[in-house]
Enzyme design. Structure first.
Site, PDB file in Angstrom:
ATOM      1  CG  HIS A  37     114.210  -7.398  44.379  1.00  0.00           C
ATOM      2  ND1 HIS A  37     114.868  -8.427  43.889  1.00  0.00           N
ATOM      3  CD2 HIS A  37     113.001  -8.118  44.650  1.00  0.00           C
ATOM      4  CE1 HIS A  37     114.384  -9.674  43.522  1.00  0.00           C
ATOM      5  NE2 HIS A  37     113.207  -9.357  44.096  1.00  0.00           N
ATOM      6  CB  SER A 191     114.397 -13.707  41.396  1.00  0.00           C
ATOM      7  OG  SER A 191     114.413 -12.334  41.987  1.00  0.00           O
TER       8      SER A 191
HETATM    9  P1  AMP Z   1     109.786 -11.126  44.160  1.00  0.00           P
HETATM   10  O1  AMP Z   1     111.103 -11.220  45.001  1.00  0.00           O
HETATM   11  O2  AMP Z   1     110.010 -11.693  42.737  1.00  0.00           O
HETATM   12  O3  AMP Z   1     108.675 -11.756  44.862  1.00  0.00           O
HETATM   13  O4  AMP Z   1     109.616  -9.490  44.049  1.00  0.00           O
HETATM   14  C1  AMP Z   1     109.598  -8.618  45.252  1.00  0.00           C
HETATM   15  C2  AMP Z   1     109.065  -7.238  44.622  1.00  0.00           C
HETATM   16  O5  AMP Z   1     110.326  -6.860  44.015  1.00  0.00           O
HETATM   17  C3  AMP Z   1     107.759  -7.179  44.065  1.00  0.00           C
HETATM   18  O6  AMP Z   1     107.078  -6.194  44.370  1.00  0.00           O
HETATM   19  C4  AMP Z   1     108.341  -7.061  42.567  1.00  0.00           C
HETATM   20  O7  AMP Z   1     107.269  -6.619  41.668  1.00  0.00           O
HETATM   21  C5  AMP Z   1     109.423  -6.205  42.653  1.00  0.00           C
HETATM   22  N1  AMP Z   1     110.271  -6.592  41.385  1.00  0.00           N
HETATM   23  C6  AMP Z   1     111.030  -7.655  40.960  1.00  0.00           C
HETATM   24  N2  AMP Z   1     111.850  -7.417  39.723  1.00  0.00           N
HETATM   25  C7  AMP Z   1     111.340  -5.913  39.711  1.00  0.00           C
HETATM   26  C8  AMP Z   1     111.861  -5.077  38.586  1.00  0.00           C
HETATM   27  N3  AMP Z   1     112.569  -5.373  37.666  1.00  0.00           N
HETATM   28  N4  AMP Z   1     111.335  -3.854  38.681  1.00  0.00           N
HETATM   29  C9  AMP Z   1     110.720  -3.283  39.708  1.00  0.00           C
HETATM   30  N5  AMP Z   1     110.217  -4.143  40.607  1.00  0.00           N
HETATM   31  C10 AMP Z   1     110.608  -5.462  40.902  1.00  0.00           C
END
Ligand code: AMP
Length: 286
Positions: A37, A191
């Site tokens: 993130h 997460s």
């Molecule tokens: P989330 O909180 O899981 O909905 O993710 C929020 C944003 O963070 C989304 O755009 C995800 O694709 C990005 N994200 C989560 N994990 C990663 C990662 N390992 N590398 C790059 N972006 C990530």
């Protein structure tokens, strides 16, 4: 750094920045922040004068109530991490403020239906998931009105679904992709990783390893997607502990199946380890 809970407040703050001639980029998240993130924040800062990061565990995108319930919620820590990365505002609204017409519940409220790129893969494994994603993003885009929003390639299908939504609905927001960030041993940061035991985490490494070997096979001239997919499924499931949900090579933009690796393709892989769905993907190019 500001912490804002109310839609009217964030709207007014962004409006003032725009009146000064500044640009504001948005980083949408569900919290439980990690380096993946935070890499989005760095990219957002390169593209704009100010960065708003929202933390909202969106009930509309969970088809499994127990997954929603178990989703890690760590707002205090998220706020500290966001601050250390130079985020200007953390927006952390309640469900009642995001879905006011339904009093925080979803029944009867208006939904956005995701386009064709939502078909298959996560769209099959989690029915309604992308409608929920498009709905919450439309609401957040309308509240915050950023000039750009950053999305990780970790959720590769989501990135393409969001691009399709802003194109089709003519939403004037630039969508900026951010590379997938991995742990030192190759595991895609997520997460959900905190819910793995040490043993499960070790087993999960087979996802990134098998994708890395697919990239090597393509470099050595293997352009047949079926063979590459079969190899990955065999490798991932060889231990018997990890179950593949899908392992599919698709066109990198349309997400349509390909019969041969010719242009840019994406290898999408989702598998379950200890009951936890883990996503990974890599770019394949001849
Ligand atoms: P989330 O909180 O899981 O909905 O993710 C929020 C944003 O963070 C989304 O755009 C995800 O694709 C990005 N994200 C989560 N994990 C990663 C990662 N390992 N590398 C790059 N972006 C990530």
């Amino acid at each position: 750094m500001l912490i804002v809970h109310k839609p009217d407040e964030i709207k007014a703050w962004v409006k003032s920045r725009r009146a000064e001639g500044s640009s504001v980029a948005l980083v949408p998240t569900m919290g439980a922040l990690h380096e993946g993130h935070l890499s989005l924040v760095s990219i957002a800062k390169e593209h704009s004068d100010y960065v708003v990061l929202y933390v909202f565990v969106n009930p509309a995108q969970f088809n499994d109530p127990s997954d929603l319930e178990k989703y890690p919620r760590t707002l205090e820590r998220d706020v500290e991490l966001a601050k250390s990365k130079g985020v200007d505002v953390v927006f952390a609204p309640s469900a009642e403020d995001v879905y006011p017409a339904a009093g925080g519940k979803l029944a009867g409220t208006c939904f956005v239906r995701a386009g064709s790129r939502a078909e298959g893969f996560e769209g099959d494994g989690r029915p309604g998931h992308f409608d929920g994603v498009c709905t919450v993003l439309s609401i957040m885009f309308n509240i915050i009105e950023p000039s750009a929003a950053v999305f990780g390639e970790k959720d590769y299908q989501q990135l393409q679904v969001v691009r399709q939504m802003v194109d089709d609905l003519q939403i004037p927001i630039e969508i900026i992709p951010a590379p997938l960030i991995r742990d030192h041993d190759g595991l895609a940061l997520s997460s959900r990783n905190v819910r793995l035991t040490a043993e499960g985490r070790a087993q999960a490494l087979v996802l990134s390893r098998s994708l890395a070997s697919a990239v090597e096979s393509v470099s050595s001239g293997e352009y047949d997607p079926t063979k590459l997919e079969q190899n990955v499924v065999q490798t991932v499931e060889s231990s018997g502990e990890v179950k593949v949900e899908y392992a599919s090579i698709v066109d990198a933009y349309s997400l349509e199946p390909v019969s041969r690796i010719q242009g840019p393709c994406q290898f999408l892989l989702t598998a379950t380890v200890e009951g936890i769905r883990l996503l990974d993907n890599v770019r394949l190019e001849p």
